[in-house]
Enzyme design. Structure first.
Site, short mmCIF file in Angstrom:
data_model
loop_
_atom_site.label_atom_id
_atom_site.label_comp_id
_atom_site.label_asym_id
_atom_site.label_seq_id
_atom_site.Cartn_x
_atom_site.Cartn_y
_atom_site.Cartn_z
N SER A 196 -13.09 7.81 -39.46
CA SER A 196 -14.53 7.97 -39.52
C SER A 196 -15.26 6.68 -39.17
O SER A 196 -16.49 6.69 -39.05
CB SER A 196 -14.95 8.42 -40.93
OG SER A 196 -14.49 7.50 -41.90
N HIS A 216 -12.99 13.07 -34.85
CA HIS A 216 -13.42 12.91 -36.24
C HIS A 216 -14.02 14.20 -36.77
O HIS A 216 -15.14 14.58 -36.43
CB HIS A 216 -14.43 11.76 -36.34
CG HIS A 216 -15.00 11.60 -37.72
ND1 HIS A 216 -16.32 11.29 -37.96
CD2 HIS A 216 -14.42 11.74 -38.94
CE1 HIS A 216 -16.53 11.23 -39.25
NE2 HIS A 216 -15.39 11.52 -39.88
N ASN A 246 -21.78 8.85 -39.52
CA ASN A 246 -21.41 8.04 -40.69
C ASN A 246 -22.16 6.73 -40.75
O ASN A 246 -22.47 6.23 -41.84
CB ASN A 246 -19.90 7.78 -40.70
CG ASN A 246 -19.15 8.89 -41.42
OD1 ASN A 246 -19.75 9.79 -41.97
ND2 ASN A 246 -17.85 8.81 -41.39
N GLU A 294 -17.08 14.44 -33.97
CA GLU A 294 -17.32 13.28 -33.11
C GLU A 294 -16.06 13.00 -32.30
O GLU A 294 -14.98 12.77 -32.86
CB GLU A 294 -17.68 12.06 -33.96
CG GLU A 294 -19.04 12.18 -34.64
CD GLU A 294 -19.37 11.00 -35.52
OE1 GLU A 294 -20.55 10.69 -35.66
OE2 GLU A 294 -18.43 10.39 -36.08
#
Length: 303
Positions: free
Chosen positions: A125, A146, A197, A158
């Site tokens: 992440s 991700h 994130n 992602e």
């Protein structure tokens, strides 16, 4: 290789995310999945977590039949042998703890054991895909994929392109994920935390600062964000749920290197929590408990 050529998936790490990823590929894609971890207990916990998720969210809600649940589970084979796990696989997804040195060690082994055609993906992440790829001899076939928790619900994925990731590898990953009903978003590799994130962590750390300043309790801060912005979980309760405090502590040196000391240094409240064992995670204490059991009893001006 094309997306249609991918038949066998290997997932490295049977924890919360790894088990969900294995479930996703078996359930949605009908792929054969090998789930690897270090011991039988970890693999058993992962398989039981998959069974529990399927029972609670799919069988009990009438979305699948019990027989279909058993078919999904039968498509997932656990193993303690990393070489066996990846020797015939077309796509490997690594989902071990967020530690760069650990991931590089895993990828070095994956590069040695997996066939030359195999794409090696990380579910990281935060961490740099280019640096992870640098340990391998197939840098063009290393990519970030991700997933977000819960994997079966969140459509966003992602897809992180490293400096050496080839156009073919990106195209295969994006097309495969679209076929499975996800919405892949291509990200550049130079942003720590990529897109979602990085932005979310900024909100989380501001919420931590508000607790530190005694602006409000964690419960009140989370409630304000849930009601005000329609979040399913407040950032602090989610941090407790997934054990983000330990993750932030372990990744501090990488955050400083990528974001600079001002943004990268660990917040003192998180440092105190981690040292005291308030790490968060399933069944463990986090910031909610630390606030009630420690902060309310201390004068931070003299502490």
């Amino acid at each position: 290789m094309t997306p249609e050529d991918i038949k066998q998936i290997a997932v490295i790490g049977a924890g919360t995310m790894g088990s969900q990823i294995a479930q996703f590929f078996s359930q949605v894609g009908k792929y054969r999945v090998t789930l690897y971890d270090l011991n039988d207990e970890l693999i058993g916990q992962g398989i039981q977590s998959i069974r529990r998720n399927l029972q609670q969210y799919f069988v009990q809600k009438g979305k699948i039949l019990p027989s279909e649940m058993e078919q999904i589970l039968s498509g997932i084979q656990g193993t303690l042998n990393l070489r066996e796990a990846v020797k015939e696989t077309d796509l490997v997804i690594e989902s071990v703890f967020e530690d760069l040195d650990l991931k590089k060690d895993v990828f070095k082994q994956l590069d040695e054991f997996a066939p030359p055609r195999t794409i090696l993906a990380s579910n990281t992440s935060n961490l740099n895909i280019t640096e992870i790829a640098s340990i391998t001899k197939r840098r063009d076939k290393v990519i970030g994929i991700h997933f977000f928790n819960p994997v079966s619900v969140v459509k966003l994925i992602e897809v992180v392109r490293g400096s050496f990731t080839s156009n073919e590898t990106v195209e295969i990953a994006v097309c495969l994920l679209k076929r499975l009903g996800k919405e892949p978003l291509l990200c550049k590799d130079f942003s720590f935390g990529f897109l979602a994130n990085r932005a979310y962590t900024a909100m989380l750390l501001e919420a931590v600062q508000m607790v530190w300043e005694r602006v409000a309790s964690p419960e009140e801060i989370d409630k304000a964000l849930r009601l005000g912005y329609g979040l399913p979980h407040g950032p602090l309760e989610l941090g407790d749920l997934i054990g983000v405090w330990k993750i932030l502590a372990v990744s501090e040196k990488d955050r400083i290197r990528e974001l600079g000391p001002e943004k990268g240094h660990l917040h003192p409240l998180i440092r105190m929590m981690v040292r005291a064992g308030y790490l968060g995670g399933k069944g463990k204490k986090g910031i909610y408990d630390f606030y009630k059991e420690v902060l309310l009893e201390k004068d931070l001006t003299t502490w």
